[in-house]
Scaffold this motif. Structure first.
Motif, PDB file in Angstrom:
ATOM      1  N   ILE A  38       0.818  -1.220   0.000  1.00  0.00           N
ATOM      2  CA  ILE A  38       0.000   0.000   0.000  1.00  0.00           C
ATOM      3  C   ILE A  38       0.852   1.271   0.000  1.00  0.00           C
ATOM      4  N   THR A  39       1.951   1.276   0.745  1.00  0.00           N
ATOM      5  CA  THR A  39       2.789   2.487   0.767  1.00  0.00           C
ATOM      6  C   THR A  39       3.279   2.815  -0.647  1.00  0.00           C
ATOM      7  N   ASP A  40       3.745   1.791  -1.351  1.00  0.00           N
ATOM      8  CA  ASP A  40       4.196   1.999  -2.741  1.00  0.00           C
ATOM      9  C   ASP A  40       3.062   2.535  -3.605  1.00  0.00           C
ATOM     10  N   GLY A 120      -1.577   4.899   4.987  1.00  0.00           N
ATOM     11  CA  GLY A 120      -1.370   3.447   4.946  1.00  0.00           C
ATOM     12  C   GLY A 120      -1.419   2.835   6.330  1.00  0.00           C
ATOM     13  N   GLU A 121      -0.637   3.378   7.246  1.00  0.00           N
ATOM     14  CA  GLU A 121      -0.591   2.851   8.612  1.00  0.00           C
ATOM     15  C   GLU A 121      -1.845   3.234   9.405  1.00  0.00           C
ATOM     16  N   ARG A 122      -2.404   4.391   9.099  1.00  0.00           N
ATOM     17  CA  ARG A 122      -3.611   4.792   9.834  1.00  0.00           C
ATOM     18  C   ARG A 122      -4.743   3.819   9.505  1.00  0.00           C
ATOM     19  N   GLY A 193      10.918   7.111   7.746  1.00  0.00           N
ATOM     20  CA  GLY A 193      11.619   6.547   6.591  1.00  0.00           C
ATOM     21  C   GLY A 193      11.031   5.204   6.198  1.00  0.00           C
ATOM     22  N   ARG A 194      11.245   4.823   4.928  1.00  0.00           N
ATOM     23  CA  ARG A 194      10.684   3.569   4.434  1.00  0.00           C
ATOM     24  C   ARG A 194      11.162   2.399   5.294  1.00  0.00           C
ATOM     25  N   GLY A 195      10.231   1.571   5.677  1.00  0.00           N
ATOM     26  CA  GLY A 195      10.573   0.443   6.538  1.00  0.00           C
ATOM     27  C   GLY A 195      10.585   0.826   8.014  1.00  0.00           C
ATOM     28  N   GLY A 196      10.135   2.053   8.302  1.00  0.00           N
ATOM     29  CA  GLY A 196      10.292   2.620   9.638  1.00  0.00           C
ATOM     30  C   GLY A 196       9.426   2.050  10.752  1.00  0.00           C
TER      31      GLY A 196
HETATM   32  N1  ASP Z   1       4.714   1.124   5.347  1.00  0.00           N
HETATM   33  C1  ASP Z   1       6.034   1.697   5.435  1.00  0.00           C
HETATM   34  C2  ASP Z   1       6.867   1.255   4.241  1.00  0.00           C
HETATM   35  O1  ASP Z   1       6.387   0.492   3.413  1.00  0.00           O
HETATM   36  C3  ASP Z   1       6.718   1.395   6.721  1.00  0.00           C
HETATM   37  C4  ASP Z   1       7.015  -0.060   6.970  1.00  0.00           C
HETATM   38  O2  ASP Z   1       6.577  -0.929   6.248  1.00  0.00           O
HETATM   39  O3  ASP Z   1       7.718  -0.326   7.942  1.00  0.00           O
HETATM   40  O4  ASP Z   1       7.982   1.671   4.111  1.00  0.00           O
END
Ligand code: ASP
Ligand code: MG
Length: 452
Positions: A38-40, A120-122, A193-196
């Motif tokens: 979803i973030t992408d 996305g996270e909300r 940041g991405r992956g945060g």
């Molecule tokens: N949703 C965010 C991302 O894809 C954060 C995460 O996945 O940790 O970067």
């Protein structure tokens, strides 16, 4: 406990998350990422809208569909489901308006982009909160960032005190959106940041002195090597914080690198587990690890297609490893740093190295040492771009008490082998014997295998 995008990405996986969370007896804080992909999609949709491409609406519809369907599948029909659909619907409507605004004015600022990705996270977090019967807390209220060098960085002190305040009495089960934060001055939405999301979980764990931090992902933990490259790779059961940090910084995409520091500081163990195989042992990351004597090499990770920039000269005398930070203007990628005596090398992505002049700025203890365009001389420093393209920047982690011994031998062997087989002179190698970690630059064709 943190569950990543793939863990909350499908009906089956999210139901597995529910089982895992509900099996926990102690009070627990659960952090989730956005639904996988979803973030992408949010980023992509906003770019399309900003480019005036009306088909952004199709992308947006897919985002809506993913969430609406997920709720239909995992929340039993009834009042609760209707209420949740309504709540999600409101957020999606806001999002729709933002996208439309972007489409109309054809402009996408960083601020707007940060707002968009926060949805996305909300969205995912309120679904998982409902699913697991957890109390939802808004991380934008207690994860605070400040702007430094045009980047958002965590205000650790403020965040820690807000986290402690928020959770001074801890409900049995808490659900928190990962990744998102707000600027401490303006209150604007930012992110880590991405992956945060991993980082969100680590920050909370450290602030509250948690017993452990669990990162639930889609692999069995850290592997001895990238399983896509080496099929015989297997899970490493124990890693030290240092080893894990090194592997993470080197392309092992298991944990977002900044995650390790806060918990390492508090000596809180990290457990990396697989949502799709909860029975698996996973990897424990902690301070002291028992050294298995049977395997010489504990793990290998690598970043493909890198280039090497070396800096040498008298100006480098007294400039030590850990004191140097490099600002890169032409690269967006993180630069790795290797040192050897009066020589410092930076490893950067190859494709970046080919475009435009490379400007490096070096700092030592916050003082700018110099700013330089590669291949030009400046303050006794000679920067030059080696013609090495298509290199693999590899990292070996050795086990056992005599690990430094083996590391040294391996260094010699690898060096010799590479020169012999390819006629290639290795640009630079760095031995960190004390930590039993060896970094090496290899030509791409010279792939390695722990079996050799
Ligand atoms: N949703 C965010 C991302 O894809 C954060 C995460 O996945 O940790 O970067
Ligand atoms: Mg992730």
């Amino acid at each position: 406990m943190k569950f990543g995008g793939t863990s909350v990405g499908s009906v089956n996986s999210i139901l597995s998350v529910k089982r895992i969370v509900e099996a926990v007896d102690e009070p627990v804080i659960v952090v989730v990422s956005a639904l996988g992909g979803i973030t992408d999609k949010l980023i992509n949709t906003s770019r399309m809208a900003a480019a005036g491409d009306a088909s952004y609406e199709n992308e947006f519809r897919e985002i809506v569909y993913r969430h609406v369907e997920m709720i239909k599948e995992v929340i039993p029909a009834g009042e609760a489901q209707v209420a949740l659909q309504r709540q999600i619907g409101e957020l999606l409507n806001e999002l729709k308006d933002i996208f439309q605004g972007i489409y109309l004015i054809k402009d996408l600022s960083q601020k707007t982009s940060d707002t968009i990705v926060s949805y996305g996270e909300r969205l995912s977090s309120i679904i998982v909160a409902q699913l697991t019967g957890a109390e939802w807390f808004d991380s934008r209220k207690f994860i605070k960032t400040e702007k430094k060098h045009s980047k958002h960085v965590l205000d650790t002190e403020l965040t820690n005190s807000l986290v402690r305040e928020t959770f001074s009495s801890l409900p049995k089960r808490v659900l928190v959106p990962g990744f998102i934060s707000t600027d401490k001055m303006t209150g604007e939405v930012t992110n880590l940041g991405r992956g945060g999301s991993d980082y969100t979980a680590a920050i909370i764990a450290a602030a509250l002195d948690a017993d452990s931090l669990e990162i639930w992902t889609d692999v069995d933990g850290f592997m001895t090597a990238d399983p896509r490259v080496i099929s015989r790779a297997y899970t490493i059961n124990e890693l030290s914080y240092v080893e894990a940090t090194e592997l993470c910084n080197f392309g092992a995409k298991v944990v977002y690198p900044p995650t390790i520091y806060p918990v390492c500081h508090k000596n809180i163990p990290i457990l990396v587990k697989n949502t799709f195989n909860p029975e698996g042992v996973g990897t424990v990351i902690k301070r002291e690890v028992s050294d298995p004597q049977s395997k010489a090499i504990k793990g290998i990770s690598s970043i493909n297609d890198t280039s090497l920039i070396t800096v040498q000269g008298l100006g480098m005398v007294g400039v030590f490893n850990d004191d140097i930070a490099v600002c890169q203007h032409s690269f967006n990628v993180a630069v790795s740093l290797l040192t050897m005596g009066t020589k410092v090398a930076f490893v950067v992505g190859s494709h970046r190295a080919q475009t435009g002049p490379v400007v490096l700025r070096m700092h030592q203890n916050g003082v700018v040492l110099g700013s330089v365009i590669v291949q030009h001389c400046f303050q006794n420093l000679i920067f030059h771009l080696d013609e090495f393209e298509g290199l693999i920047h590899a990292l070996f982690v050795f086990a056992g008490h005599d690990g430094h011994h083996i590391a040294h031998k391996a260094h010699m062997a690898v060096n010799e082998q590479a020169v012999m087989r390819t006629g290639f002179r290795i640009g630079l190698a760095c031995l960190r014997v004390a930590r039993r970690i060896l970094r090496h630059i290899l030509p791409c064709k010279d792939r390695f295998d722990p079996g050799h």
